[in-house]
Structures are given as structure tokens and as C-alpha cells.
Design a protein around this motif. Sequence first.
Motif: not given
Length: 466
Positions: A174-175, A177-178, A181-184, A211, A288, A305
Amino acid sequence: MRSPAANAESRLFLWRRVREYAVPRSMIKAATVRRRVGDWAGACAAARVDADLDLRTVARHHGRELAALLRADLRHLAPDLLRWHMPRIGPDGLLRPGLTVSLARYGGAEHDGTEPLHLVARTPPAWADAGQRISLALWAGSFDETSGAHPHPRPDRRFRLDLHRHLWDARRADELRSRSGAEQPSGDGVAGVPPDPRWGALEERGYAVHRWAAEATLLLQAEGRASGVVAVRLGPRRRLVLDVASAGTDLRPPEARIDRASRAGRVAALPVLPDAATWTTPDLDLLRHGLITVDRLHPLVASALAPGHPLAANLAAPDPTQTPRLVACRGVWHRIGLVDGVLAALDHDPAEIRREELLAALTGTPLPCLRAIDDAHRRPECLPDIRARLDHGDTTGALAAVEALLGPDALLRDGNLREELENAALRRIAYGMFRARLTGHGPPASLLDQRPKRDRRSHPRQAIAR
């Protein structure tokens, strides 16, 4: 010269092809079932990963505590996820050959000069890459009995996953995603650095510029430092120097890269930002740009993701259609389909078929239905799909496609399809000899004489980004 936009587009289309063929859904399903019941060796076998390690030997040489740590990592190793994220090269998107990737480090101390023990994943050299298999082993400095004839047994500084366990460890998937940079949102450049149009150009080419600061900090922390200089590889002869200070991050402009590096030491001696941190996760770029759907991703990648997105319950590949195909034959549409396990013309009686086959044997022109069947045996329309599966080691999927096309009882005729299957079988011999350490550091002359007619190594191979 191709533009950066064209290079980025070709990179994405190449990764889409990799995602289609490199890790079959059947492999993911089988490896996941075995991993969930604690059978790490069975999961590795399902994902075509050879385990060159023995936990009892590890406990005897390195202690039970370290063996327990290794056993826990192996039980949570997702070998299909590892294959999904392994470095690859163009033009076919195959595994980067002759590579040793560090997955985890155990022990080691700088003050007493002891080397850490590495759990590594290795890929065979290019001449023995049939089957696209990966091997797991332990690397302990000069003591390494498992490297054999491997050209590069030492863990690669550029391709390392010990700082990116989320790319192979199911507990930390699960890491992604962070860490990706999917959240940024993209286009923000590097944290702590004034906006610069050059960062946007790098992001368009697939670099994870947003990142770099955080990933460089993690790299330095792994080496026991709070600040320092990190080299970012932008190409064969291009390096960008990232200066990480305790209060923030500073990226020197291009004209100051060499000067800054000379003060810090030679560029080659600097810590290298791993490829997994240098480039944007290809799955994120594919999503994307709308080049792939969430259902086509690895389940662990999809859950990271696209959290909350409903996934297909069945991971198996869809069964090929068995509906008869239509052929224009003498002004009407006729059907060809499977009869008793063999592809046959459905709208011609057996006597007519025997008569037409005899005419063809006497150099006559056979019926269009028979010509379509012959083309399916020799040069089927799905040959590129079968060839891609063979190149990526999915022999089961390739044979399933052939059986769906010609029937399980068909006898292959001479042609491109038969050559592809025979060449794939011959090349597996080279991998077996490499695994048995019978070839030294190169292929024997007998295998060079059996080079396939369609040699994909004749194409210039271009490294592709992660």
C-alpha cells in the motif's frame, strides 16, 4: 532526433505491452494463492522464480535470528509483484539481463567492517534468458556460492529495491501510493526548490522530480547520514547533483553540476538515486494517460493506486472465443472451427475436402477455406501475440493460444508458428546449461549455431525507465 514527448509516448506504449504479457493473470492467481497459505517456495515456483537458498544453511552460518528475519520476508514476498516491478529493457520490455537486485539487507556494521547480508534477485545473462526466469539468493560479500557463472553477482547500486520494499513485500504494497507521488499533483517540481520550467520538461519525460527530495533523504538515511550529495542519473552521460541539507533540499542549476560534484568528490563515488525513485511508476503514468484500466493492473498495485476501486473477482485470463470464423469462399461466407480438436472447414463435406487436398498436393489452388486453415497453421494473425508470450516466458499462455486457434489435437505444419515454438524450446536449453553452471561466462558454440531465424537481439536494445 526524437522529441522528449515522443520518447515519453513510446515509453508508455512499451510499458503497456509489458503489462499485457510479462506477468500473466494465471501466474498472479497461482502465486497469490500459495503465498496466502504461507508456501513461499510454491509462490516462487508459480512466478517462475528459482530459490537458490536454504534456511537451515543460513541459520547455521549466520545465526537463527537472521534466519528468522529472512524467513519472515520470504513468507511475505510476492514474487509475481517482484516480477511486475523488475527493471526491463527495450525494445521488447524483457527483464534487464545479467542484473543483481538487492531486496533486503541484514546485519553488517561499518565500525567492525562486516559486510551486510543481502537477499538478492538475479536475472540470467541475455544469451540464457529463455523463460524470463528470476533467481533468489543471498549475497554476503566475497562469500557467495550461488553466483556461479553470473556476470554481475554484486548488488547493483542503481537497481536496488531494499529501499523500496513496497515493490515486492505484500505487507507494504500500500506504500506505493505515497512513494509514487500519486497523492501529489505533478508539475510541482522539487520540494524546497524555486519553480523552474526544466522540472516540467523532466516530468513530461517520466522523471519523478516531485519525489527526488524525499527519496534522496531516505537514501542518505540508509547510509547513516542526515545530509549530503546524491547523483541522479538522467542518461548514459548525464548526471544531476542533488544536494540534501538538514534544513531542506537544494538542486544546483545544470551549469553548476560538475563544479558541485568536483567539490564533493567524483560523480561516480556519489550515492546514486535508485531507478525506482528516479522515474515515475509506469502504472501511474499509464492510468493518467488512459492507456490501461485498473482491472488490468496487478491487484496489489491496483489497490494502492486506486483504493476502493472494485476489482474483478476472477484473475484468470479470459477463455478464448470458440465461435467459428467466417471465410469468403466462392462468393459465399463459410465457417471454419474446431471439430474433434482440430481446425476444420465446417461447410464442406469430407469427400470435397479430400478432393481439394489432393488437388493442392498436385500444386493446384485449394479452396479459400483450406487456405485459411493452412495460414492459421503457418502464419496466423495472432502470431505477434504468441511470439510476445514466448519472449516473456509464458509458454503455457502461448500454447493455450495455439490450441484455441488450431485445436488441441492439431499437428503443426512447417511455417513461422512452428519455428517460433521450436526456437523457444531450443533456447530453454541454454538457460538449463547456465543454471547447471556448464557454460562458464558465455554460451557454448553449439548454442550459437542454433540461433533462431528471428533473432530479437539483432535489434538495438534501448533501456526503458521504470
